[in-house]
Design an enzyme around this catalytic site. Structure first.
Site, short mmCIF file in Angstrom:
data_model
loop_
_atom_site.label_atom_id
_atom_site.label_comp_id
_atom_site.label_asym_id
_atom_site.label_seq_id
_atom_site.Cartn_x
_atom_site.Cartn_y
_atom_site.Cartn_z
CG ASN A 58 -2.25 -7.58 8.98
OD1 ASN A 58 -2.12 -6.99 7.80
ND2 ASN A 58 -3.65 -7.50 9.20
CB CYS A 90 -3.04 -17.68 -24.74
SG CYS A 90 -4.37 -18.34 -25.71
CB THR A 104 -1.02 0.06 1.38
OG1 THR A 104 -0.11 -0.07 2.35
CG2 THR A 104 -1.97 -1.04 1.09
NE ARG A 128 -8.93 -11.35 -0.27
CZ ARG A 128 -10.03 -12.04 -0.68
NH1 ARG A 128 -11.35 -11.59 0.45
NH2 ARG A 128 -10.40 -12.79 -1.53
CB CYS A 179 -3.92 -15.48 -28.05
SG CYS A 179 -2.13 -16.52 -28.17
CD GLN A 233 -2.09 -13.72 1.09
OE1 GLN A 233 -1.74 -12.94 1.86
NE2 GLN A 233 -3.12 -14.40 1.10
CG ASP A 261 3.36 -5.83 -5.80
OD1 ASP A 261 4.26 -6.51 -5.77
OD2 ASP A 261 2.44 -5.66 -4.98
CG HIS A 276 -2.62 -15.26 -4.89
ND1 HIS A 276 -3.11 -14.57 -3.88
CD2 HIS A 276 -3.06 -16.60 -4.62
CE1 HIS A 276 -3.65 -15.18 -2.82
NE2 HIS A 276 -3.31 -16.46 -3.16
CB CYS A 284 -3.98 -19.97 -30.76
SG CYS A 284 -4.55 -19.30 -28.96
#
Length: 244
Positions: free
Chosen positions: A210, A119, A16, A24, A144, A91, A94, A111, A147
């Site tokens: 956190n 593709c 951030t 979230r 793509c 997670q 970036d 992720h 294809c």
């Protein structure tokens, strides 16, 4: 005897300060615009051309590709350069850990990455900048070039499985580390969040940095609520000096 392995598990809160929104958190995108989840949900994306067009517009507007690493990313890379064995499990999509100087082979992107495009038909990969250039040139849903299949970011959308190889590597790190630092994550998205519990169960020192409470706070040896941009560099500095 070598230094103990440190695992850094990073979530959206770490980025951030680089201008990338937390999805979230209390003011996150998913809470402000619940409909935005459709743009990153595989079934909607694949079946609805309008969702794809909106998703590409969102990618063009997001700051992820122009974002720069912040003090927290730089502190993680500095710890690794200083000789401490570090593995990053993230997670985030970036790529800022790598831009900060962490070797790519030591960063496990659960992720995927928003810096590449894949593709869905032939698995051909290309750069996100190339896709965004086609978008800017007037193609609202670039296909793509190999294809003609549907392109998407090389991220794991809702409804898709994590890459089993990347997850297996992350599990091995969680079970083998001496210190597991969960930073900027709500620790609510499974199976990724369960890595914190695995590390603690295997005997690692669990540290959670956190702003909000997480389901794993009760297992932690230390919980830090201070701003990540200052708290994480200070914590890693103590680790490097053998004081944490």
């Amino acid at each position: 005897m070598g230094k103990p392995l440190v695992a850094v598990f990073s979530g959206a809160g770490l980025s951030t300060d680089s201008g990338i929104p937390d999805y979230r958190g209390p003011a996150g995108l998913w809470r402000r615009e619940p409909d935005a989840e459709k743009l990153v949900t595989y079934a909607y994306y694949m079946s609805d051309p309008e969702v794809r067009r909106r998703s590409w517009r969102m990618r063009a507007e997001l700051a992820a590709l122009s974002a720069r690493p912040n003090a927290a990313h730089l502190a993680v890379a500095e710890l690794e350069r200083g000789g401490t064995p570090v593995r990053v499990i993230t997670q985030n999509v970036d790529g800022l850990h790598q831009l900060a100087g962490m070797p790519a082979r030591k960063v496990f992107e659960l992720h995927g990455t928003a810096r590449s495009v894949v593709c869905t038909a032939c698995d051909a990969r290309s750069g996100m900048d190339e896709a965004l250039a086609r978008l800017a040139a007037g193609d609202p849903d670039p296909a793509c070039l190999s294809c003609g299949g549907i392109l998407k970011t090389a991220t794991v959308m809702f409804g898709q499985r994590l890459d089993p190889q990347v997850l297996a590597q992350a599990v091995a790190v969680a079970k083998g580390c001496s210190v597991f630092i969960a930073v900027g994550s709500t620790l609510q998205v499974q199976p990724a969040a369960s890595l914190a519990g695995m590390a603690a169960e295997a005997g690692a020192r669990l540290i959670i940095v956190n702003a909000e409470e997480t389901p794993y706070d009760s297992l932690a040896d230390e919980v830090v609520r201070e701003p990540i941009g200052t708290a994480l560099p200070a914590l890693l500095g103590r680790l490097a000096a053998g004081e944490a």
